[in-house]
Design a protein around this motif. Sequence first.
Motif, PDB file in Angstrom:
ATOM      1  N   THR A  76       0.830  -1.201   0.000  1.00 32.08           N
ATOM      2  CA  THR A  76       0.000   0.000   0.000  1.00 32.08           C
ATOM      3  C   THR A  76       0.864   1.251   0.000  1.00 32.08           C
ATOM      4  O   THR A  76       0.609   2.184  -0.763  1.00 32.08           O
ATOM      5  CB  THR A  76      -0.945   0.007   1.221  1.00 32.08           C
ATOM      6  N   ALA A  77       1.890   1.287   0.846  1.00 34.28           N
ATOM      7  CA  ALA A  77       2.782   2.447   0.886  1.00 34.28           C
ATOM      8  C   ALA A  77       3.468   2.640  -0.464  1.00 34.28           C
ATOM      9  O   ALA A  77       3.604   3.769  -0.950  1.00 34.28           O
ATOM     10  CB  ALA A  77       3.829   2.280   1.984  1.00 34.28           C
ATOM     11  N   ARG A  78       3.874   1.550  -1.078  1.00 36.02           N
ATOM     12  CA  ARG A  78       4.511   1.613  -2.400  1.00 36.02           C
ATOM     13  C   ARG A  78       3.551   2.233  -3.424  1.00 36.02           C
ATOM     14  O   ARG A  78       3.927   3.090  -4.215  1.00 36.02           O
ATOM     15  CB  ARG A  78       4.934   0.211  -2.840  1.00 36.02           C
ATOM     16  N   GLU A  79       2.287   1.808  -3.387  1.00 37.78           N
ATOM     17  CA  GLU A  79       1.306   2.333  -4.329  1.00 37.78           C
ATOM     18  C   GLU A  79       0.957   3.793  -4.041  1.00 37.78           C
ATOM     19  O   GLU A  79       0.780   4.587  -4.967  1.00 37.78           O
ATOM     20  CB  GLU A  79       0.063   1.447  -4.336  1.00 37.78           C
ATOM     21  N   ILE A  80       0.869   4.160  -2.765  1.00 32.56           N
ATOM     22  CA  ILE A  80       0.635   5.567  -2.410  1.00 32.56           C
ATOM     23  C   ILE A  80       1.782   6.418  -2.934  1.00 32.56           C
ATOM     24  O   ILE A  80       1.567   7.466  -3.548  1.00 32.56           O
ATOM     25  CB  ILE A  80       0.470   5.734  -0.882  1.00 32.56           C
ATOM     26  N   TYR A  81       2.990   5.962  -2.725  1.00 34.03           N
ATOM     27  CA  TYR A  81       4.173   6.704  -3.176  1.00 34.03           C
ATOM     28  C   TYR A  81       4.185   6.861  -4.692  1.00 34.03           C
ATOM     29  O   TYR A  81       4.321   7.968  -5.218  1.00 34.03           O
ATOM     30  CB  TYR A  81       5.434   5.972  -2.701  1.00 34.03           C
ATOM     31  N   ASN A  82       4.027   5.750  -5.398  1.00 34.98           N
ATOM     32  CA  ASN A  82       4.134   5.765  -6.864  1.00 34.98           C
ATOM     33  C   ASN A  82       2.928   6.378  -7.564  1.00 34.98           C
ATOM     34  O   ASN A  82       3.090   7.102  -8.549  1.00 34.98           O
ATOM     35  CB  ASN A  82       4.346   4.346  -7.397  1.00 34.98           C
ATOM     36  N   ASN A  83       1.718   6.082  -7.078  1.00 37.63           N
ATOM     37  CA  ASN A  83       0.513   6.428  -7.825  1.00 37.63           C
ATOM     38  C   ASN A  83      -0.258   7.632  -7.294  1.00 37.63           C
ATOM     39  O   ASN A  83      -1.137   8.142  -7.990  1.00 37.63           O
ATOM     40  CB  ASN A  83      -0.424   5.227  -7.895  1.00 37.63           C
ATOM     41  N   ILE A  95       4.543   9.497   5.283  1.00 38.43           N
ATOM     42  CA  ILE A  95       3.793  10.058   4.156  1.00 38.43           C
ATOM     43  C   ILE A  95       4.218  11.508   3.928  1.00 38.43           C
ATOM     44  O   ILE A  95       4.393  11.943   2.790  1.00 38.43           O
ATOM     45  CB  ILE A  95       2.276   9.921   4.378  1.00 38.43           C
ATOM     46  N   GLY A  96       4.435  12.237   4.991  1.00 39.64           N
ATOM     47  CA  GLY A  96       4.956  13.604   4.868  1.00 39.64           C
ATOM     48  C   GLY A  96       6.329  13.626   4.214  1.00 39.64           C
ATOM     49  O   GLY A  96       6.621  14.490   3.378  1.00 39.64           O
ATOM     50  N   ARG A  97       7.166  12.673   4.556  1.00 40.28           N
ATOM     51  CA  ARG A  97       8.490  12.572   3.920  1.00 40.28           C
ATOM     52  C   ARG A  97       8.358  12.260   2.433  1.00 40.28           C
ATOM     53  O   ARG A  97       9.130  12.755   1.615  1.00 40.28           O
ATOM     54  CB  ARG A  97       9.339  11.513   4.603  1.00 40.28           C
ATOM     55  N   MET A  98       7.373  11.423   2.083  1.00 39.73           N
ATOM     56  CA  MET A  98       7.120  11.122   0.667  1.00 39.73           C
ATOM     57  C   MET A  98       6.819  12.412  -0.096  1.00 39.73           C
ATOM     58  O   MET A  98       7.338  12.637  -1.193  1.00 39.73           O
ATOM     59  CB  MET A  98       5.935  10.163   0.520  1.00 39.73           C
ATOM     60  N   ILE A  99       5.972  13.249   0.499  1.00 37.53           N
ATOM     61  CA  ILE A  99       5.605  14.507  -0.140  1.00 37.53           C
ATOM     62  C   ILE A  99       6.825  15.402  -0.294  1.00 37.53           C
ATOM     63  O   ILE A  99       7.043  16.001  -1.354  1.00 37.53           O
ATOM     64  CB  ILE A  99       4.479  15.202   0.658  1.00 37.53           C
ATOM     65  N   SER A 100       7.650  15.480   0.734  1.00 35.52           N
ATOM     66  CA  SER A 100       8.869  16.307   0.654  1.00 35.52           C
ATOM     67  C   SER A 100       9.771  15.874  -0.491  1.00 35.52           C
ATOM     68  O   SER A 100      10.304  16.710  -1.227  1.00 35.52           O
ATOM     69  CB  SER A 100       9.656  16.236   1.966  1.00 35.52           C
ATOM     70  N   VAL A 101       9.922  14.573  -0.648  1.00 34.54           N
ATOM     71  CA  VAL A 101      10.776  14.038  -1.716  1.00 34.54           C
ATOM     72  C   VAL A 101      10.178  14.361  -3.090  1.00 34.54           C
ATOM     73  O   VAL A 101      10.906  14.682  -4.028  1.00 34.54           O
ATOM     74  CB  VAL A 101      10.970  12.515  -1.519  1.00 34.54           C
TER      75      VAL A 101
END
Length: 133
Positions: free
Chosen positions: A21-28, A78-84
């Motif tokens: 799920t985290a992978r899909e949130i990150y990618n998609n 998830i916040g770190r994902m957004i920063s990246v």
Amino acid sequence: MTFDSFVKTHPTCSVVKDSQTAREIYNNIVWDEENRIKMADLSASDIPALVAIASQIVDFCAPNCDLDITNDTVKQVIGRMISVALAPLGLEPVKKKRLPQSTDQDIFKNATSYAATGTPTERVEKHIVPITK
């Protein structure tokens, strides 16, 4: 940056390394071009970028999910994902803010706002084109 590279950027990110799920949130969701543009637009108005995708994340996790998005560490990741995802646009974290009450989800309460203080390697281009009849 790939998801596998992302999870190696900070020890906290390891909490999601085995989550599909985290992978899909990150990618998609997070890296989706339209979502990145929305997050950048909100950032220009000093609104936390998460506002653009919070409901999508909650909805994605609603039916069946291997990720506990109510967990504070997961929310931080998830916040770190957004920063990246925003860094290539020259957007860097500025401050934590409360999310507007107008968001139709109740999982995320606070998020980071971003400002164009970094060095961009990408830019958003919007165009108006004539309508041909």
